[in-house]
Write a protein that holds these residues in place. Structure first.
Motif, PDB file in Angstrom:
ATOM      1  N   VAL A  23     -13.497 -38.407   9.135  1.00 32.04           N
ATOM      2  CA  VAL A  23     -12.858 -38.174   7.837  1.00 32.04           C
ATOM      3  C   VAL A  23     -13.005 -39.423   6.965  1.00 32.04           C
ATOM      4  CG1 VAL A  23     -10.651 -37.788   6.659  1.00 32.04           C
ATOM      5  CG2 VAL A  23     -11.240 -36.425   8.672  1.00 32.04           C
ATOM      6  N   HIS A  24     -12.650 -40.581   7.530  1.00 30.80           N
ATOM      7  CA  HIS A  24     -12.794 -41.836   6.786  1.00 30.80           C
ATOM      8  C   HIS A  24     -14.244 -42.069   6.370  1.00 30.80           C
ATOM      9  CE1 HIS A  24      -8.754 -43.147   8.215  1.00 30.80           C
ATOM     10  NE2 HIS A  24      -8.762 -43.668   7.002  1.00 30.80           N
ATOM     11  N   HIS A  25     -15.172 -41.822   7.266  1.00 28.50           N
ATOM     12  CA  HIS A  25     -16.586 -42.029   6.942  1.00 28.50           C
ATOM     13  C   HIS A  25     -16.998 -41.168   5.752  1.00 28.50           C
ATOM     14  CE1 HIS A  25     -20.887 -42.594   7.276  1.00 28.50           C
ATOM     15  NE2 HIS A  25     -21.031 -41.281   7.351  1.00 28.50           N
ATOM     16  N   PHE A  26     -16.657 -39.892   5.784  1.00 30.16           N
ATOM     17  CA  PHE A  26     -17.068 -38.988   4.721  1.00 30.16           C
ATOM     18  C   PHE A  26     -16.474 -39.402   3.378  1.00 30.16           C
ATOM     19  CE2 PHE A  26     -16.920 -35.133   2.124  1.00 30.16           C
ATOM     20  CZ  PHE A  26     -18.230 -34.719   2.195  1.00 30.16           C
ATOM     21  N   PHE A  27     -15.169 -39.642   3.344  1.00 26.45           N
ATOM     22  CA  PHE A  27     -14.527 -39.927   2.054  1.00 26.45           C
ATOM     23  C   PHE A  27     -14.726 -41.359   1.575  1.00 26.45           C
ATOM     24  CE2 PHE A  27     -12.505 -35.869   2.788  1.00 26.45           C
ATOM     25  CZ  PHE A  27     -12.533 -35.338   1.514  1.00 26.45           C
ATOM     26  N   THR A  28     -14.698 -42.344   2.459  1.00 27.40           N
ATOM     27  CA  THR A  28     -14.834 -43.724   1.993  1.00 27.40           C
ATOM     28  C   THR A  28     -16.285 -44.173   1.947  1.00 27.40           C
ATOM     29  OG1 THR A  28     -14.382 -44.648   4.199  1.00 27.40           O
ATOM     30  CG2 THR A  28     -12.512 -44.409   2.704  1.00 27.40           C
TER      31      THR A  28
END
Length: 140
Positions: A23-28
Motif C-alpha cells: 500500500v505504501h509503495h503504491f501511494f507514496t
C-alpha cells in the motif's frame, strides 16, 4: 436551515490485511502521495491515509478484501501525461479511455484489482460541471 455540499472529503478503498508495505509503495513511491497521520482517536482502525491533493484517501486493511471493478474513485490530475510516464517507469499497466468529452483519462487495476480512474480536464462540458464550477467559471 438549508445545507450545501462542499465536495468529497475522503474516499475509502480496501487492501488485503498484511499488505501495508505494498500500500505504501503504491501511494507514496508510485503516485507520490504523502501519508496523513490519523487522529489518535482513530488509530485503532487498520487503515492508512494518503493526501491526494484536494482529498484524502483512506485505505482500509481488510482480511475479507475484495476489489471493486465498477465502483471506483476518479482522480482529477494536473499533467496526466506525467503520471502516465511515472506509471510506465514502475511498470504499472493502465488503459487509456477516449470516451469522456473534454478530458483525457485512463484506468488502472494495479492496486489490488480495484478500478482507479485518473483524468485531466481540458475543456469540461458545462453539462458535467457542478453548480459551484459553473459559478466559478462565470466569475473568471
Amino acid at each position: 436551515m438549508t445545507f450545501s455540499f462542499n465536495g468529497l472529503d475522503h474516499y475509502q478503498m480496501t487492501a488485503p490485511l498484511g499488505k501495508e508495505k505494498e500500500v505504501h509503495h503504491f501511494f507514496t513511491d508510485v503516485l507520490g502521495c504523502p501519508e496523513v497521520e490519523k487522529p489518535d482517536s482513530l488509530s485503532h482502525f487498520e487503515s492508512i491515509w494518503f493526501d491526494m491533493g484536494r482529498h484524502i484517501i483512506h485505505v482500509g486493511l481488510d482480511e475479507n478484501h475484495h476489489s471493486e471493478k465498477r465502483g471506483h474513485p476518479a482522480f482529477d490530475v494536473k499533467n496526466l501525461q506525467g503520471l502516465m510516464d511515472r506509471l510506465d517507469g514502475h511498470n504499472i499497466p493502465y488503459e487509456e479511455d477516449f470516451n469522456m468529452p473534454g478530458a483525457r483519462r485512463f484506468y488502472t487495476y494495479a492496486f489490488f484489482g480495484h478500478r482507479m480512474e485518473f483524468l485531466e480536464w481540458h475543456d469540461k462540458p458545462e453539462s458535467l460541471m457542478t453548480e459551484s464550477e459553473k459559478a466559478e467559471r462565470k466569475h473568471l
